[in-house]
Design a protein around this motif. Structure first.
Motif: not given
Lengths: 249, 249
Positions: B185, B204-206
């Motif tokens: 993440v 958050g982003f993958l």
DNA sequence: TAGTGGTCTAGACCACCAT
DNA sequence: TGGTGGTCTAGACCACTAT
């Protein structure tokens, strides 16, 4: 060593699955070490009195799982990084840790009944991890929802001691066979801090949410699993289209 | 309709891969619609003059990709959700969108040379997505590192116009075949805001980080891909151990 | 040269589904 | 009852690796 475990052609389980489980166990127990070759396809064929096709199908499952890789002219080599988890089957991890004398641990955080659209639902929140010496390390946080209409009496079991899937299989005749999950990111919460500790400086946690189905395509459970950042989520991909090309072109 | 595309037993590409590509294209183009059955294994066997084993191997690739599911007694049914992306092969998405008249878009954000441990390295930052009418929707943010020692002259290409993998294949004879990625993440940054927009309220982003290898096991590129939350990351799992049991027990 | 995995053939029997 | 996919056999030829 001769094989103590022999294949049973009359068992309801396919021969290739039986062989797959034997080989898998040997790898996890370290009988075939990392970098070593497992017996060749022809040797396995002769040892177990089956066809090479069947042997290959068993090995294909191992390849798919990332436990071995095959090389033409060389052999089938054990190749897995420690705690090489495919994300979605925690079972792999359980096997792995048990084979190394670590003790898998489950802690029941919440067990409650809720009202769902189709009647009462059992909600189960469990933290799972391993115990090494005196320290317990939690690796995931699993929330499950199960229909009490479909599984009457499920709420009387003690899921700190018994495996959910084992209860479902033994008492309700249901086995999970397939899952449809969606990956997402969840923000830290009081619960994640409690389970994973507060020493982690991460923006969020990896989360897989979705449904688990039985082989007859019946919904078994709805689940949401949050993974500890401690757990390296390895993902192996092979574009097995024969010529080394992504399907994209 | 008779088949316009015929299999070539003398081609360097296996027959099952050839058939796989034909079937895959038909599914993506909607020739076999969702819920429909594709031709039966015996029909495909007769149509293409090959064995059922070979047909089954082709279909197995489709099953693995999640494009079809097989039912004993019924047939092989097309079953995929719109934008059903396996995480790790963006190619699948490219095919899918192109088959629907959407235009895949690549935007080059950065192209620079850096110093690596083994000489100069080309760093490539690209945003990829689709254009629907006048709107461009970026779906991932891909950072690649490639050795300029291994691929001399790679820095003169225009990767806004040309596919990286195509250049590697055509000019350096290298094709990606396998990847080892780790999921994590990442926190929002100026770059993710610029590419994905600031209307997203996510912790958050993958992100998938790791290495891509060729069929001869040579490192092709180091990569890090950040996925837009717009993109549903579906993950299908089937415990294909024959009896509907996770490997865990 | 001997052994390995990769591909492919040509059958067989079975369980399951639709009719 | 006929068609479907699931499993399995018993071969064959090939490309590649090790020696």
């Amino acid at each position: 060593m001769a094989d103590l475990i022999v294949l049973d052609p009359h068992a309801p389980i396919p021969l290739y699955t039986q062989l797959y489980r034997i080989l898998r166990l040997r790898i996890l127990e370290g009988q075939y070490a990392e970098g070593d070759a497992i017996p060749s396809e022809n040797v396995l064929r002769d040892e177990h009195g089956i066809t090479r096709s069947t042997v290959r199908k068993a090995i294909a499952l191992l390849v798919n799982e990332g436990l071995v890789r095959q090389f033409r002219g060389k052999g089938t080599i054990v190749s897995y990084a420690p705690i090489n988890n495919s994300v979605w089957n925690f079972g792999g991890f359980t096997d792995y840790s048990r084979a190394r004398g670590q003790r898998p641990v489950t802690s029941l955080l919440e067990q409650a009944t809720e009202d769902g659209a189709n009647g009462p639902v059992l909600k189960l929140v469990r933290a799972r991890g391993i115990a090494v010496e005196d320290v317990t390390l939690f690796l995931n946080l699993d929330t499950s929802w199960l229909s009490l209409k479909r599984y009457p009496g499920l709420d009387i079991f003690d899921f700190e001691k018994q495996s959910l899937y084992q209860v479902l299989r033994d008492h309700y005749g249901v086995s999970p066979a397939r899952s449809e999950l969606t990956l997402s990111v969840v923000a830290p919460s009081a619960l994640t801090t409690k389970v994973f500790g507060d020493g982690l400086d991460v923006p969020g946690f990896l989360c897989a949410t979705g449904d688990v189905f039985s082989s007859s395509d019946e919904l078994v459970e709805r689940t949401s699993v949050i993974y500890s950042p401690t757990l390296e989520m390895r993902v192996g991909t092979s574009w097995s289209t024969g010529n080394g090309q992504p399907p994209g072109a």
